[in-house]
Scaffold this motif. Structure first.
Motif, PDB file in Angstrom:
ATOM      1  N   GLU A 165     -62.943  55.413 -62.860  1.00 35.85           N
ATOM      2  CA  GLU A 165     -63.795  54.215 -62.849  1.00 35.85           C
ATOM      3  C   GLU A 165     -63.374  53.279 -63.994  1.00 35.85           C
ATOM      4  O   GLU A 165     -63.051  53.737 -65.097  1.00 35.85           O
ATOM      5  N   ASP A 166     -63.420  51.985 -63.734  1.00 38.15           N
ATOM      6  CA  ASP A 166     -62.878  50.997 -64.668  1.00 38.15           C
ATOM      7  C   ASP A 166     -63.523  51.056 -66.049  1.00 38.15           C
ATOM      8  O   ASP A 166     -62.848  50.821 -67.059  1.00 38.15           O
ATOM      9  N   ASN A 167     -64.838  51.340 -66.106  1.00 33.75           N
ATOM     10  CA  ASN A 167     -65.502  51.298 -67.410  1.00 33.75           C
ATOM     11  C   ASN A 167     -65.429  52.610 -68.177  1.00 33.75           C
ATOM     12  O   ASN A 167     -65.964  52.714 -69.288  1.00 33.75           O
ATOM     13  N   VAL A 168     -64.773  53.615 -67.621  1.00 31.78           N
ATOM     14  CA  VAL A 168     -64.525  54.853 -68.374  1.00 31.78           C
ATOM     15  C   VAL A 168     -63.344  54.603 -69.302  1.00 31.78           C
ATOM     16  O   VAL A 168     -62.234  54.315 -68.855  1.00 31.78           O
ATOM     17  N   LYS A 169     -63.593  54.720 -70.590  1.00 34.13           N
ATOM     18  CA  LYS A 169     -62.578  54.395 -71.590  1.00 34.13           C
ATOM     19  C   LYS A 169     -61.985  55.626 -72.268  1.00 34.13           C
ATOM     20  O   LYS A 169     -60.952  55.526 -72.935  1.00 34.13           O
ATOM     21  N   ALA A 170     -62.644  56.781 -72.128  1.00 37.17           N
ATOM     22  CA  ALA A 170     -62.128  58.010 -72.726  1.00 37.17           C
ATOM     23  C   ALA A 170     -62.739  59.206 -72.012  1.00 37.17           C
ATOM     24  O   ALA A 170     -63.851  59.124 -71.474  1.00 37.17           O
ATOM     25  N   LEU A 171     -61.998  60.311 -72.030  1.00 34.86           N
ATOM     26  CA  LEU A 171     -62.434  61.558 -71.406  1.00 34.86           C
ATOM     27  C   LEU A 171     -62.449  62.664 -72.456  1.00 34.86           C
ATOM     28  O   LEU A 171     -61.559  62.735 -73.308  1.00 34.86           O
ATOM     29  N   VAL A 172     -63.458  63.536 -72.373  1.00 31.74           N
ATOM     30  CA  VAL A 172     -63.533  64.704 -73.255  1.00 31.74           C
ATOM     31  C   VAL A 172     -63.768  65.926 -72.384  1.00 31.74           C
ATOM     32  O   VAL A 172     -64.748  65.987 -71.630  1.00 31.74           O
ATOM     33  N   PHE A 173     -62.880  66.895 -72.485  1.00 31.23           N
ATOM     34  CA  PHE A 173     -62.962  68.136 -71.709  1.00 31.23           C
ATOM     35  C   PHE A 173     -63.425  69.263 -72.626  1.00 31.23           C
ATOM     36  O   PHE A 173     -62.818  69.516 -73.672  1.00 31.23           O
ATOM     37  N   LEU A 174     -64.478  69.964 -72.233  1.00 28.86           N
ATOM     38  CA  LEU A 174     -65.027  71.070 -73.011  1.00 28.86           C
ATOM     39  C   LEU A 174     -64.843  72.370 -72.220  1.00 28.86           C
ATOM     40  O   LEU A 174     -65.487  72.563 -71.184  1.00 28.86           O
ATOM     41  N   ALA A 175     -63.945  73.239 -72.691  1.00 30.88           N
ATOM     42  CA  ALA A 175     -63.674  74.497 -71.983  1.00 30.88           C
ATOM     43  C   ALA A 175     -63.554  74.219 -70.491  1.00 30.88           C
ATOM     44  O   ALA A 175     -64.171  74.884 -69.662  1.00 30.88           O
ATOM     45  N   GLY A 176     -62.757  73.199 -70.149  1.00 39.41           N
ATOM     46  CA  GLY A 176     -62.779  72.680 -68.792  1.00 39.41           C
ATOM     47  C   GLY A 176     -61.444  72.693 -68.076  1.00 39.41           C
ATOM     48  O   GLY A 176     -60.389  72.979 -68.646  1.00 39.41           O
ATOM     49  N   TYR A 177     -61.535  72.352 -66.800  1.00 43.03           N
ATOM     50  CA  TYR A 177     -60.367  72.235 -65.937  1.00 43.03           C
ATOM     51  C   TYR A 177     -59.855  70.799 -65.959  1.00 43.03           C
ATOM     52  O   TYR A 177     -60.584  69.878 -65.588  1.00 43.03           O
ATOM     53  N   ALA A 178     -58.610  70.631 -66.359  1.00 44.06           N
ATOM     54  CA  ALA A 178     -57.956  69.330 -66.268  1.00 44.06           C
ATOM     55  C   ALA A 178     -56.935  69.431 -65.140  1.00 44.06           C
ATOM     56  O   ALA A 178     -55.802  69.889 -65.338  1.00 44.06           O
ATOM     57  N   LEU A 179     -57.339  69.037 -63.952  1.00 43.83           N
ATOM     58  CA  LEU A 179     -56.501  69.202 -62.775  1.00 43.83           C
ATOM     59  C   LEU A 179     -55.436  68.118 -62.684  1.00 43.83           C
ATOM     60  O   LEU A 179     -55.640  66.983 -63.115  1.00 43.83           O
ATOM     61  N   GLU A 180     -54.332  68.469 -62.075  1.00 46.55           N
ATOM     62  CA  GLU A 180     -53.303  67.497 -61.706  1.00 46.55           C
ATOM     63  C   GLU A 180     -53.688  66.900 -60.353  1.00 46.55           C
ATOM     64  O   GLU A 180     -54.421  67.517 -59.562  1.00 46.55           O
ATOM     65  N   GLU A 181     -53.225  65.705 -60.083  1.00 49.42           N
ATOM     66  CA  GLU A 181     -53.449  65.105 -58.773  1.00 49.42           C
ATOM     67  C   GLU A 181     -52.897  66.028 -57.679  1.00 49.42           C
ATOM     68  O   GLU A 181     -51.769  66.518 -57.771  1.00 49.42           O
ATOM     69  N   GLY A 182     -53.726  66.331 -56.681  1.00 45.79           N
ATOM     70  CA  GLY A 182     -53.324  67.209 -55.594  1.00 45.79           C
ATOM     71  C   GLY A 182     -53.526  68.683 -55.864  1.00 45.79           C
ATOM     72  O   GLY A 182     -53.183  69.523 -55.017  1.00 45.79           O
ATOM     73  N   GLU A 183     -54.094  69.019 -56.998  1.00 45.04           N
ATOM     74  CA  GLU A 183     -54.285  70.415 -57.403  1.00 45.04           C
ATOM     75  C   GLU A 183     -55.751  70.810 -57.278  1.00 45.04           C
ATOM     76  O   GLU A 183     -56.645  70.012 -57.539  1.00 45.04           O
ATOM     77  N   SER A 184     -55.996  72.057 -56.897  1.00 43.62           N
ATOM     78  CA  SER A 184     -57.359  72.582 -56.801  1.00 43.62           C
ATOM     79  C   SER A 184     -57.657  73.515 -57.964  1.00 43.62           C
ATOM     80  O   SER A 184     -56.743  73.954 -58.681  1.00 43.62           O
ATOM     81  N   LEU A 185     -58.939  73.834 -58.130  1.00 45.50           N
ATOM     82  CA  LEU A 185     -59.334  74.809 -59.149  1.00 45.50           C
ATOM     83  C   LEU A 185     -58.638  76.145 -58.906  1.00 45.50           C
ATOM     84  O   LEU A 185     -58.144  76.786 -59.833  1.00 45.50           O
ATOM     85  N   GLY A 186     -58.636  76.573 -57.654  1.00 45.27           N
ATOM     86  CA  GLY A 186     -58.026  77.857 -57.326  1.00 45.27           C
ATOM     87  C   GLY A 186     -56.546  77.885 -57.646  1.00 45.27           C
ATOM     88  O   GLY A 186     -56.030  78.904 -58.139  1.00 45.27           O
ATOM     89  N   GLU A 187     -55.843  76.779 -57.393  1.00 44.62           N
ATOM     90  CA  GLU A 187     -54.417  76.725 -57.671  1.00 44.62           C
ATOM     91  C   GLU A 187     -54.144  76.793 -59.165  1.00 44.62           C
ATOM     92  O   GLU A 187     -53.233  77.507 -59.610  1.00 44.62           O
ATOM     93  N   LEU A 188     -54.913  76.047 -59.948  1.00 45.01           N
ATOM     94  CA  LEU A 188     -54.709  76.073 -61.395  1.00 45.01           C
ATOM     95  C   LEU A 188     -55.026  77.449 -61.959  1.00 45.01           C
ATOM     96  O   LEU A 188     -54.230  78.011 -62.727  1.00 45.01           O
ATOM     97  N   GLN A 189     -56.154  78.015 -61.567  1.00 43.75           N
ATOM     98  CA  GLN A 189     -56.515  79.351 -62.062  1.00 43.75           C
ATOM     99  C   GLN A 189     -55.501  80.403 -61.636  1.00 43.75           C
ATOM    100  O   GLN A 189     -55.237  81.367 -62.365  1.00 43.75           O
ATOM    101  N   GLY A 190     -54.937  80.233 -60.432  1.00 36.73           N
ATOM    102  CA  GLY A 190     -54.036  81.238 -59.885  1.00 36.73           C
ATOM    103  C   GLY A 190     -52.745  81.407 -60.658  1.00 36.73           C
ATOM    104  O   GLY A 190     -52.026  82.397 -60.459  1.00 36.73           O
ATOM    105  N   ARG A 191     -52.445  80.485 -61.543  1.00 35.91           N
ATOM    106  CA  ARG A 191     -51.229  80.593 -62.359  1.00 35.91           C
ATOM    107  C   ARG A 191     -51.403  81.549 -63.542  1.00 35.91           C
ATOM    108  O   ARG A 191     -50.428  81.839 -64.244  1.00 35.91           O
ATOM    109  N   PHE A 192     -52.630  81.993 -63.783  1.00 29.79           N
ATOM    110  CA  PHE A 192     -52.932  82.772 -64.981  1.00 29.79           C
ATOM    111  C   PHE A 192     -53.725  84.028 -64.609  1.00 29.79           C
ATOM    112  O   PHE A 192     -54.356  84.070 -63.553  1.00 29.79           O
ATOM    113  N   PRO A 193     -53.710  85.042 -65.470  1.00 24.57           N
ATOM    114  CA  PRO A 193     -54.520  86.240 -65.207  1.00 24.57           C
ATOM    115  C   PRO A 193     -55.998  85.880 -65.085  1.00 24.57           C
ATOM    116  O   PRO A 193     -56.483  84.949 -65.738  1.00 24.57           O
ATOM    117  N   ASP A 194     -56.706  86.637 -64.241  1.00 21.41           N
ATOM    118  CA  ASP A 194     -58.135  86.401 -64.053  1.00 21.41           C
ATOM    119  C   ASP A 194     -58.908  86.639 -65.347  1.00 21.41           C
ATOM    120  O   ASP A 194     -58.553  87.502 -66.152  1.00 21.41           O
TER     121      ASP A 194
END
Length: 240
Positions: free
Chosen positions: A81-110
């Protein structure tokens, strides 16, 4: 505070609700900041992001968008959104475009969370097929989610979880706001809900300013001052 001072929008994650920011909000309000903590539907990634985006669009002036856990995936999408000027992630998922939560998690041990999930059907309006709600086993919730939170509070949180629809885990992020917005990331290094390496990987890939806190997943309740300080850093960058 001037007109250029941003509103801080705090986006909760799965298995939690807006009250998970209860100890951070007073810190920010004491600074004279405008704060909003909307309730996330937790039904689908694109649907949740669309809802948060609608909240953001209704705010006059700049916004610092903060997401915890699954809320990180939500702000990854809503943050364009245009008026969002900064993002803060807290123990969070920073996904790549086209990526799902399951795909990102699947790269690492459970993490320990994987073996403690509960799947419950729920009715979907207009469909004969039920959806699936995902929660955490109540007796395992405190250790996995809130190990350094007051034990009595952790018990309350365990029985008042806001479920996440299972479909959200497989839904790909259509955009990645961190590509165009300055971003900060906090790693909970003692996290048993999300593997901390998932957090580190996402933040490093995004080129974020990153800090680590020896904390459980619910870092906002366990270390509210450290979380507030990181948000303040993002606010100062926008206000400068």
């Amino acid at each position: 505070m001037t007109d250029s001072t941003p509103t801080v929008v705090l986006v909760h994650g799965a298995f939690a609700d807006a009250s998970s920011f209860a100890r951070v909000v007073p810190e920010l309000l004491a600074d004279g900041l405008k704060v909003l903590v909307p309730a996330v539907p937790n039904r689908s990634l694109t649907g949740d992001a669309a809802y948060i985006a609608s909240v953001v669009r209704a705010i006059p002036g700049p916004v610092v968008l903060v997401g915890h856990s699954y809320g990180g995936a939500v702000i990854t999408v809503a943050g364009v959104e245009d008026n969002v000027k900064a993002l803060v992630f807290l123990a969070g998922y920073a996904l790549e475009e086209g990526e799902s939560l399951g795909e990102l998690q699947g790269r690492f041990p459970d993490s320990d969370l994987a073996s403690a999930l509960v799947y419950t059907p729920f009715p979907v309006e207009g469909s004969d097929e039920p959806g699936t709600d995902v929660t955490v086993e109540i007796d395992k919730f405190p250790a996995i989610f809130a190990a350094d939170v007051d034990p009595d509070l952790a018990k309350v949180l365990a029985v008042s979880q806001r479920p996440l629809a299972g479909a959200a885990f497989a839904e790909a992020a259509p955009v990645a706001a961190w590509k165009t917005k300055p971003s900060w990331g906090l790693v909970s290094s003692l996290d048993h809900t999300i593997n901390p390496d998932v957090e580190r990987f996402g933040y490093e890939r995004a080129g974020m300013t990153t800090t680590e806190v020896d904390s459980s997943h619910l870092v906002m309740l366990a270390h509210p001052k450290k979380v507030a300080d990181l948000i303040r850093e993002a606010v100062r960058s926008v206000s400068a």
